[in-house]
Scaffold this active site. Structure first.
Site, mmCIF file in Angstrom:
data_model
loop_
_atom_site.group_PDB
_atom_site.id
_atom_site.type_symbol
_atom_site.label_atom_id
_atom_site.label_comp_id
_atom_site.label_asym_id
_atom_site.label_seq_id
_atom_site.Cartn_x
_atom_site.Cartn_y
_atom_site.Cartn_z
ATOM 1 N N THR A 184 37.153 38.494 32.036
ATOM 2 C CA THR A 184 38.061 37.710 32.883
ATOM 3 C C THR A 184 38.918 38.588 33.798
ATOM 4 O OG1 THR A 184 38.191 36.133 31.073
ATOM 5 C CG2 THR A 184 39.838 35.912 32.802
ATOM 6 N N GLY B 58 38.052 33.596 36.429
ATOM 7 C CA GLY B 58 38.001 33.243 35.007
ATOM 8 C C GLY B 58 36.690 32.536 34.729
ATOM 9 N N GLN C 105 45.487 2.118 2.762
ATOM 10 C CA GLN C 105 44.103 2.133 3.264
ATOM 11 C C GLN C 105 44.008 2.794 4.649
ATOM 12 O OE1 GLN C 105 41.987 -1.558 4.152
ATOM 13 N NE2 GLN C 105 40.334 -0.839 2.824
ATOM 14 N N HIS D 255 51.246 14.502 7.553
ATOM 15 C CA HIS D 255 52.323 15.181 6.820
ATOM 16 C C HIS D 255 53.703 14.687 7.278
ATOM 17 C CE1 HIS D 255 49.353 18.030 5.297
ATOM 18 N NE2 HIS D 255 50.286 18.607 4.561
ATOM 19 N N GLU E 245 36.431 31.915 25.803
ATOM 20 C CA GLU E 245 34.978 32.093 25.608
ATOM 21 C C GLU E 245 34.195 31.044 26.409
ATOM 22 O OE1 GLU E 245 33.513 33.729 22.158
ATOM 23 O OE2 GLU E 245 35.401 34.677 21.604
HETATM 24 N N1 2MC Z 1 23.138 32.631 28.102
HETATM 25 C C1 2MC Z 1 22.139 33.315 28.695
HETATM 26 N N2 2MC Z 1 22.017 33.399 30.031
HETATM 27 C C2 2MC Z 1 22.943 32.764 30.786
HETATM 28 C C3 2MC Z 1 23.996 32.027 30.226
HETATM 29 C C4 2MC Z 1 24.074 31.971 28.815
HETATM 30 N N3 2MC Z 1 25.064 31.304 28.206
HETATM 31 N N4 2MC Z 1 24.762 31.518 31.220
HETATM 32 C C5 2MC Z 1 24.189 31.900 32.371
HETATM 33 N N5 2MC Z 1 23.088 32.658 32.110
HETATM 34 C C6 2MC Z 1 22.153 33.259 33.063
HETATM 35 C C7 2MC Z 1 21.532 32.160 33.951
HETATM 36 O O1 2MC Z 1 20.410 31.587 33.303
HETATM 37 C C8 2MC Z 1 21.158 32.926 35.191
HETATM 38 O O2 2MC Z 1 19.950 33.607 34.958
HETATM 39 P P1 2MC Z 1 18.801 33.706 36.118
HETATM 40 O O3 2MC Z 1 19.397 34.602 37.156
HETATM 41 O O4 2MC Z 1 17.647 34.320 35.401
HETATM 42 O O5 2MC Z 1 18.588 32.323 36.589
HETATM 43 C C9 2MC Z 1 22.277 33.971 35.299
HETATM 44 O O6 2MC Z 1 22.849 34.082 33.985
HETATM 45 C C10 2MC Z 1 23.354 33.552 36.278
HETATM 46 O O7 2MC Z 1 23.856 32.321 35.838
HETATM 47 P P2 2MC Z 1 24.198 31.122 36.778
HETATM 48 O O8 2MC Z 1 23.222 31.070 37.906
HETATM 49 O O9 2MC Z 1 24.347 29.909 35.937
HETATM 50 O O10 2MC Z 1 25.614 31.631 37.339
HETATM 51 P P3 2MC Z 1 26.822 30.766 37.856
HETATM 52 O O11 2MC Z 1 27.706 31.752 38.542
HETATM 53 O O12 2MC Z 1 26.369 29.572 38.606
HETATM 54 O O13 2MC Z 1 27.555 30.163 36.548
HETATM 55 C C11 2MC Z 1 28.764 30.281 34.427
HETATM 56 C C12 2MC Z 1 27.796 30.924 35.422
HETATM 57 C C13 2MC Z 1 29.819 29.395 35.030
HETATM 58 C C14 2MC Z 1 27.970 29.485 33.430
HETATM 59 C C15 2MC Z 1 29.393 31.535 33.808
HETATM 60 O O14 2MC Z 1 30.104 32.234 34.810
HETATM 61 C C16 2MC Z 1 30.318 31.256 32.654
HETATM 62 O O15 2MC Z 1 29.859 31.092 31.523
HETATM 63 N N6 2MC Z 1 31.659 31.242 32.914
HETATM 64 C C17 2MC Z 1 32.623 31.187 31.876
HETATM 65 C C18 2MC Z 1 33.211 32.561 31.659
HETATM 66 C C19 2MC Z 1 33.552 32.789 30.212
HETATM 67 O O16 2MC Z 1 32.905 32.258 29.333
HETATM 68 N N7 2MC Z 1 34.544 33.625 29.968
HETATM 69 C C20 2MC Z 1 34.902 33.984 28.654
HETATM 70 C C21 2MC Z 1 35.599 35.318 28.646
HETATM 71 S S1 2MC Z 1 35.606 36.037 27.022
HETATM 72 C C22 2MC Z 1 36.871 35.269 26.149
HETATM 73 O O17 2MC Z 1 37.441 34.317 26.573
HETATM 74 C C23 2MC Z 1 37.224 35.828 24.846
HETATM 75 C C24 2MC Z 1 38.196 35.308 24.126
HETATM 76 C C25 2MC Z 1 36.489 37.005 24.335
HETATM 77 P P1 FAD Z 2 40.143 28.843 35.567
HETATM 78 O O1 FAD Z 2 38.752 29.340 35.628
HETATM 79 O O2 FAD Z 2 41.017 29.052 36.745
HETATM 80 O O3 FAD Z 2 40.099 27.290 35.227
HETATM 81 C C1 FAD Z 2 41.241 26.419 35.342
HETATM 82 C C2 FAD Z 2 40.769 25.007 34.953
HETATM 83 O O4 FAD Z 2 39.783 24.548 35.876
HETATM 84 C C3 FAD Z 2 40.102 24.967 33.580
HETATM 85 O O5 FAD Z 2 40.385 23.745 32.950
HETATM 86 C C4 FAD Z 2 38.624 25.047 33.917
HETATM 87 O O6 FAD Z 2 37.777 24.510 32.915
HETATM 88 C C5 FAD Z 2 38.589 24.203 35.187
HETATM 89 N N1 FAD Z 2 37.425 24.551 36.026
HETATM 90 C C6 FAD Z 2 37.149 25.723 36.641
HETATM 91 N N2 FAD Z 2 36.007 25.617 37.333
HETATM 92 C C7 FAD Z 2 35.540 24.361 37.145
HETATM 93 C C8 FAD Z 2 34.396 23.628 37.597
HETATM 94 N N3 FAD Z 2 33.464 24.187 38.369
HETATM 95 N N4 FAD Z 2 34.247 22.339 37.204
HETATM 96 C C9 FAD Z 2 35.172 21.757 36.388
HETATM 97 N N5 FAD Z 2 36.268 22.402 35.919
HETATM 98 C C10 FAD Z 2 36.448 23.676 36.303
HETATM 99 N N6 FAD Z 2 38.822 36.803 28.579
HETATM 100 C C11 FAD Z 2 38.121 37.945 28.332
HETATM 101 O O7 FAD Z 2 37.305 38.372 29.150
HETATM 102 N N7 FAD Z 2 38.289 38.630 27.164
HETATM 103 C C12 FAD Z 2 39.150 38.225 26.215
HETATM 104 O O8 FAD Z 2 39.264 38.872 25.167
HETATM 105 C C13 FAD Z 2 39.905 37.030 26.431
HETATM 106 N N8 FAD Z 2 40.811 36.604 25.508
HETATM 107 C C14 FAD Z 2 41.627 35.551 25.807
HETATM 108 C C15 FAD Z 2 42.670 35.232 24.926
HETATM 109 C C16 FAD Z 2 43.545 34.197 25.243
HETATM 110 C C17 FAD Z 2 44.671 33.873 24.306
HETATM 111 C C18 FAD Z 2 43.366 33.450 26.441
HETATM 112 C C19 FAD Z 2 44.280 32.308 26.795
HETATM 113 C C20 FAD Z 2 42.323 33.748 27.291
HETATM 114 C C21 FAD Z 2 41.458 34.821 27.003
HETATM 115 N N9 FAD Z 2 40.447 35.213 27.896
HETATM 116 C C22 FAD Z 2 39.713 36.340 27.659
HETATM 117 C C23 FAD Z 2 40.312 34.544 29.180
HETATM 118 C C24 FAD Z 2 39.589 33.191 29.111
HETATM 119 O O9 FAD Z 2 38.220 33.378 28.880
HETATM 120 C C25 FAD Z 2 39.843 32.456 30.414
HETATM 121 O O10 FAD Z 2 41.206 32.038 30.402
HETATM 122 C C26 FAD Z 2 38.915 31.267 30.613
HETATM 123 O O11 FAD Z 2 37.580 31.690 30.766
HETATM 124 C C27 FAD Z 2 39.325 30.388 31.810
HETATM 125 O O12 FAD Z 2 39.556 31.153 32.949
HETATM 126 P P2 FAD Z 2 40.936 30.925 33.784
HETATM 127 O O13 FAD Z 2 42.037 31.037 32.816
HETATM 128 O O14 FAD Z 2 40.909 31.830 34.939
HETATM 129 O O15 FAD Z 2 40.866 29.417 34.241
#
Ligand code: 2MC
Ligand code: FAD
Length: 398
Positions: free
Chosen positions: A139, A144, A296, A356, A381
């Site tokens: 992120t 994000g 109930q 509770h 995630e």
């Molecule tokens: N597993 C395997 N492959 C995946 C996948 C998944 N879950 N998601 C996407 N891909 C592949 C997808 O198939 C594509 O492959 P190909 O090029 O062969 O077609 C490639 O990745 C690119 O994907 P998209 O074309 O779907 O890319 P797009 O930009 O349109 O959307 C999206 C991607 C929104 C699904 C991705 O950016 C996403 O998952 N965003 C959320 C970010 C996130 O999860 N952040 C978490 C941070 S970690 C955290 O919060 C912690 C606490 C650790």
């Molecule tokens: P945004 O992407 O700006 O989204 C804002 C809102 O808009 C959300 O409700 C989202 O679902 C919605 N939205 C966005 N795009 C769309 C769309 N196309 N259609 C519909 N709705 C949409 N990240 C890491 O990489 N590593 C970590 O270890 C990690 N730990 C975290 C720990 C905590 C406590 C927190 C709060 C976050 C952590 N994150 C981490 C980041 C987390 O993964 C992001 O906050 C999350 O992926 C959302 O990104 P954003 O906060 O930028 O929200």
């Protein structure tokens, strides 16, 4: 610390009862694991935000640091299904600490699965024992949900990559030893992203202030720090690249498929113990001359909570099996499991608090903490909106 059980609270000894039949993994965790479930102490009065590295080391000694990594480098070699049982059980003790352990496991697996042998040999044994801890860095301030467009750059300079950019919200950031960083080495979009390991000691690596979750988020995950991770001409050897150049986004997503099951499992554990504590409370709390379990409406509420929990557990187990067997529909299944379990289990914790009464709102009882700690599982995630996006894309693809 917000809520970490002491040694006495956690009984991880095998049950003496060897005669029980092999259980169905779909139903009760107690049956499935055949061992007593640790119960959270109900008296929690402090909120010191301690990142319990000593407890993490003990978890490492029990094999929970690299649960689903290969055994040749010190991983525990378990399946995703086994691991989901572990995270569910641990999160009944402290959901926030378990969630950190699950992120650490996700990082360990990415290294184990995609890194070269030298990196595996160097990091997996230490990560398995949790003597060294890992963070996952995807992120950024402006990216994000739209993770395919991250901007942190890595430019080749001799035998090193020079990283510039900022990652935000990094769990464990500043307190962990190795950072699994997704950065841009090529074209715009997902295909220009590479995964690089950054040692905490790397020159040019800095950390932001610890985010103030108590006032900023007010909610949970207080036993683990969250910080920005800042790269200012941060120098990392080329040999720290994980997988091939340009494969970083797919590596990040594959890590997250498992991470999404793990975080859902953490919600299961919180909901399981909330239900258990509520059942026990209804049996002793009296109003209108009867214990509450006689009403109930409350009996039906318990039934609804138990149903939400079992259905959530079933979808988490199914998604874990889909990863273990590399089913073609594993991505939508992991996404369904994450959004369904994190939302329904949060509702179970909320209902538990309601049952509770006023006492549920007090820190003297564990329920409020389960509710706080599980709330963020719907955001990180991959938000639950992104999960719905992944599922609907799969449905709409011919
Ligand atoms: N597993 C395997 N492959 C995946 C996948 C998944 N879950 N998601 C996407 N891909 C592949 C997808 O198939 C594509 O492959 P190909 O090029 O062969 O077609 C490639 O990745 C690119 O994907 P998209 O074309 O779907 O890319 P797009 O930009 O349109 O959307 C999206 C991607 C929104 C699904 C991705 O950016 C996403 O998952 N965003 C959320 C970010 C996130 O999860 N952040 C978490 C941070 S970690 C955290 O919060 C912690 C606490 C650790
Ligand atoms: P945004 O992407 O700006 O989204 C804002 C809102 O808009 C959300 O409700 C989202 O679902 C919605 N939205 C966005 N795009 C769309 C769309 N196309 N259609 C519909 N709705 C949409 N990240 C890491 O990489 N590593 C970590 O270890 C990690 N730990 C975290 C720990 C905590 C406590 C927190 C709060 C976050 C952590 N994150 C981490 C980041 C987390 O993964 C992001 O906050 C999350 O992926 C959302 O990104 P954003 O906060 O930028 O929200």
């Amino acid at each position: 610390q917000d809520n970490v059980g002491s040694d006495e609270d956690i009984d991880l000894e095998e049950s003496d009862d060897d005669d029980l039949e092999a259980p169905s993994f779909l139903f009760s965790l107690e049956e499935a694991s055949n061992r007593p479930i640790p119960r959270t102490p109900t008296k929690i009065t402090h909120l010191d935000e301690i990142f319990p590295k000593d407890v993490l080391k003990k978890a490492g000694q029990l094999g929970f640091g690299a649960a689903y990594c290969r055994e040749d480098c010190g991983g525990t070699g378990l399946s995703r299904l086994d691991s989901s049982l572990i995270f569910e059980a641990l999160s009944q003790g402290c959901t926030s600490t378990t969630a950190f352990i699950s992120i650490h496991n996700m990082c360990a697996w990415m290294i184990d699965e995609f890194a070269n042998d030298d990196l595996r040999q160097k990091w997996i044994p230490q990560l398995a024992g949790m003597e060294k801890l890992a963070s996952y860095c995807l992120t950024e301030p402006d990216n994000g949900s739209d993770a395919g467009n991250i901007k942190t750059s890595a430019k080749l300079h001799g035998d090193n990559y020079i990283l510039n950019g900022t990652k935000v919200f990094i769990s464990g950031g500043g307190d962990t030893d190795v950072y699994v960083v997704m950065c841009r080495t090529g074209e715009a979009g997902p295909k220009g992203i590479t995964c690089i390991l950054v040692d905490k000691e790397s020159p040019g690596l800095a950390f932001g202030q610890k985010e103030k979750k108590v006032s900023l988020f007010q909610l949970g995950w207080n036993s683990q720090p969250t910080r920005s991770v800042i790269f200012e001409d941060c120098q990392v050897p080329v040999s720290n690249v994980v997988g091939n150049l340009g494969d970083g986004f797919k590596i990040a997503m594959r890590g997250l498929n498992g991470g999404r099951i793990n975080v859902g499992s953490c919600s299961l554990g919180a909901a399981q113990n909330s239900l258990q504590l509520t059942r026990d409370y209804l049996k002793v709390r009296k109003q209108f001359g009867k214990t509450l379990d006689n009403f109930q409406y409350l009996q039906f509420k318990l039934a609804e909570m138990a149903t939400k929990l079992v259905v959530s557990r079933n979808i988490i187990r199914t998604a874990a099996i889909s990863l273990d067997n590399n089913w073609p529909n594993k991505v939508p299944l992991c996404s369904m499991a994450k959004f369904f379990a994190t939302e329904e289990c949060s509702k179970v914790c909320n209902d538990a608090l309601q049952l509770h009464g006023g006492y549920g709102y007090l820190k003297d009882y564990a329920i409020e903490q389960y509710l706080r700690d599980t709330r963020v599982h719907q955001i990180l995630e991959g938000t639950n909106e992104v999960m719905r996006m992944l599922i609907s894309r799969d449905i709409l693809t011919d």
